[in-house]
Write a protein that holds these residues in place. Structure first.
Motif, mmCIF file in Angstrom:
data_model
loop_
_atom_site.group_PDB
_atom_site.id
_atom_site.type_symbol
_atom_site.label_atom_id
_atom_site.label_comp_id
_atom_site.label_asym_id
_atom_site.label_seq_id
_atom_site.Cartn_x
_atom_site.Cartn_y
_atom_site.Cartn_z
ATOM 1 N N LEU A 139 1.028 -1.592 -1.007
ATOM 2 C CA LEU A 139 -0.422 -1.752 -1.058
ATOM 3 C C LEU A 139 -0.909 -1.499 -2.476
ATOM 4 N N SER A 140 -1.669 -2.449 -3.019
ATOM 5 C CA SER A 140 -2.174 -2.310 -4.380
ATOM 6 C C SER A 140 -3.703 -2.230 -4.390
ATOM 7 N N LYS A 141 -4.215 -1.974 -5.580
ATOM 8 C CA LYS A 141 -5.665 -1.892 -5.808
ATOM 9 C C LYS A 141 -6.352 -3.159 -5.286
ATOM 10 N N ASP A 142 -7.594 -3.017 -4.885
ATOM 11 C CA ASP A 142 -8.420 -4.104 -4.366
ATOM 12 C C ASP A 142 -7.966 -4.594 -2.999
ATOM 13 N N SER A 143 -7.107 -3.842 -2.330
ATOM 14 C CA SER A 143 -6.669 -4.189 -0.981
ATOM 15 C C SER A 143 -6.748 -2.952 -0.101
ATOM 16 N N ILE A 144 -6.950 -3.172 1.189
ATOM 17 C CA ILE A 144 -7.043 -2.071 2.149
ATOM 18 C C ILE A 144 -6.148 -2.396 3.342
ATOM 19 N N ILE A 145 -5.391 -1.372 3.772
ATOM 20 C CA ILE A 145 -4.677 -1.450 5.046
ATOM 21 C C ILE A 145 -5.070 -0.209 5.844
ATOM 22 N N LYS A 146 -5.508 -0.433 7.080
ATOM 23 C CA LYS A 146 -5.751 0.660 8.021
ATOM 24 C C LYS A 146 -4.761 0.514 9.171
ATOM 25 N N VAL A 147 -4.137 1.628 9.546
ATOM 26 C CA VAL A 147 -3.256 1.658 10.710
ATOM 27 C C VAL A 147 -3.844 2.677 11.669
ATOM 28 N N ASN A 148 -4.237 2.214 12.845
ATOM 29 C CA ASN A 148 -4.898 3.062 13.843
ATOM 30 C C ASN A 148 -6.062 3.842 13.228
ATOM 31 N N ASN A 149 -6.902 3.128 12.504
ATOM 32 C CA ASN A 149 -8.120 3.638 11.862
ATOM 33 C C ASN A 149 -7.871 4.607 10.713
ATOM 34 N N LYS A 150 -6.624 4.758 10.271
ATOM 35 C CA LYS A 150 -6.316 5.613 9.125
ATOM 36 C C LYS A 150 -6.024 4.724 7.921
ATOM 37 N N LYS A 151 -6.821 4.906 6.876
ATOM 38 C CA LYS A 151 -6.665 4.116 5.658
ATOM 39 C C LYS A 151 -5.419 4.587 4.904
ATOM 40 N N LEU A 152 -4.528 3.640 4.594
ATOM 41 C CA LEU A 152 -3.298 3.979 3.869
ATOM 42 C C LEU A 152 -3.594 4.105 2.372
ATOM 43 N N LYS A 153 -2.791 4.928 1.701
ATOM 44 C CA LYS A 153 -2.966 5.140 0.258
ATOM 45 C C LYS A 153 -2.289 4.020 -0.521
ATOM 46 N N LYS A 154 -2.932 3.641 -1.619
ATOM 47 C CA LYS A 154 -2.309 2.674 -2.528
ATOM 48 C C LYS A 154 -0.980 3.269 -2.976
ATOM 49 N N ASN A 155 0.077 2.478 -2.991
ATOM 50 C CA ASN A 155 1.377 3.039 -3.360
ATOM 51 C C ASN A 155 2.112 2.222 -4.428
ATOM 52 N N ARG A 156 1.494 1.161 -4.925
ATOM 53 C CA ARG A 156 2.124 0.356 -5.972
ATOM 54 C C ARG A 156 1.054 -0.264 -6.865
ATOM 55 N N LYS A 157 1.412 -0.475 -8.117
ATOM 56 C CA LYS A 157 0.581 -1.300 -8.987
ATOM 57 C C LYS A 157 0.746 -2.740 -8.536
ATOM 58 N N ASN A 158 -0.305 -3.531 -8.699
ATOM 59 C CA ASN A 158 -0.256 -4.911 -8.218
ATOM 60 C C ASN A 158 0.912 -5.684 -8.820
ATOM 61 N N LYS A 159 1.167 -5.495 -10.120
ATOM 62 C CA LYS A 159 2.271 -6.230 -10.755
ATOM 63 C C LYS A 159 3.617 -5.855 -10.128
ATOM 64 N N ASP A 160 3.748 -4.602 -9.678
ATOM 65 C CA ASP A 160 4.994 -4.171 -9.030
ATOM 66 C C ASP A 160 5.124 -4.768 -7.630
ATOM 67 N N VAL A 161 3.992 -4.870 -6.914
ATOM 68 C CA VAL A 161 4.021 -5.527 -5.597
ATOM 69 C C VAL A 161 4.460 -6.977 -5.755
ATOM 70 N N LEU A 162 3.910 -7.669 -6.749
ATOM 71 C CA LEU A 162 4.277 -9.070 -6.958
ATOM 72 C C LEU A 162 5.768 -9.224 -7.247
ATOM 73 N N LYS A 163 6.340 -8.288 -7.998
ATOM 74 C CA LYS A 163 7.785 -8.351 -8.278
ATOM 75 C C LYS A 163 8.611 -8.149 -7.014
ATOM 76 N N ILE A 164 8.131 -7.305 -6.117
ATOM 77 C CA ILE A 164 8.837 -7.057 -4.858
ATOM 78 C C ILE A 164 8.705 -8.266 -3.921
ATOM 79 N N VAL A 165 7.486 -8.740 -3.763
ATOM 80 C CA VAL A 165 7.197 -9.788 -2.784
ATOM 81 C C VAL A 165 7.709 -11.144 -3.223
ATOM 82 N N TYR A 166 7.633 -11.434 -4.514
ATOM 83 C CA TYR A 166 8.065 -12.736 -5.027
ATOM 84 C C TYR A 166 9.333 -12.562 -5.850
ATOM 85 N N LYS A 167 10.350 -12.074 -5.199
ATOM 86 C CA LYS A 167 11.647 -11.766 -5.806
ATOM 87 C C LYS A 167 12.321 -12.965 -6.413
#
Length: 157
Positions: free
Chosen positions: A129-157
């Motif tokens: 999860l990166s900045k400018d995005s939100i994920i809630k699981v069972n109404n609990k907001k998850l903490k950002k855990n990656r910089k966006n550029k790092d998410v892109l490297k993971i997702v678009y391997k």
């Protein structure tokens, strides 16, 4: 419907409106369901051995997903670029990254994913999860855990 042994995306929906239900996917090299600018109700989807994303929502898509079963895949649900997604009754087992939310195209912001009544087993990282995005699981907001550029490297391997 059953889609299997596909070397690209199984189904692409661009600027679509409608309902999708009762589909299974197996041995898909890229995305199983890829949505751009779409408003869709998705029900009763199963996926096994998807090499990229089982569901990819982008470009201001609005998805309501109910009853999703994913096994042995790379990314379960990716939500990006201003999309709004609700996911209910999902089961993720041996999915490397069940949830991902990020920005791929900088002119889109504020992706939102709400996940309820879902189970997560045998994952490498429950979410990215990166900045400018939100994920809630069972109404609990998850903490950002990656910089966006790092998410892109993971997702678009």
């Amino acid at each position: 419907s059953h889609f299997f042994n596909i070397d690209s995306d199984a189904i692409d929906f661009d600027y679509s409106i409608g309902k999708i239900n009762n589909i299974s996917f197996e041995n898909i090299s890229d995305d199983a369901l890829d949505f751009s600018g779409s408003k869709v109700e998705v029900q009763n989807i199963s996926a096994n051995k998807v090499g990229d994303k089982v569901i990819s929502a982008g470009e201001n898509s609005q998805l309501n997903i109910d009853n999703l079963e994913i096994y042995s895949s790379f990314i379960g649900v990716a939500n990006k670029d201003g999309s709004k997604l609700t996911l209910k009754n999902a089961n993720f087992d041996y999915v490397k990254i069940p949830l991902a939310s990020y920005t791929k195209k900088n002119f889109y912001k504020n992706s939102y994913m709400n996940v309820v009544d879902s189970t997560f087993k045998n994952y490498e990282s429950k979410y990215v999860l990166s900045k400018d995005s939100i994920i809630k699981v069972n109404n609990k907001k998850l903490k950002k855990n990656r910089k966006n550029k790092d998410v892109l490297k993971i997702v678009y391997k």
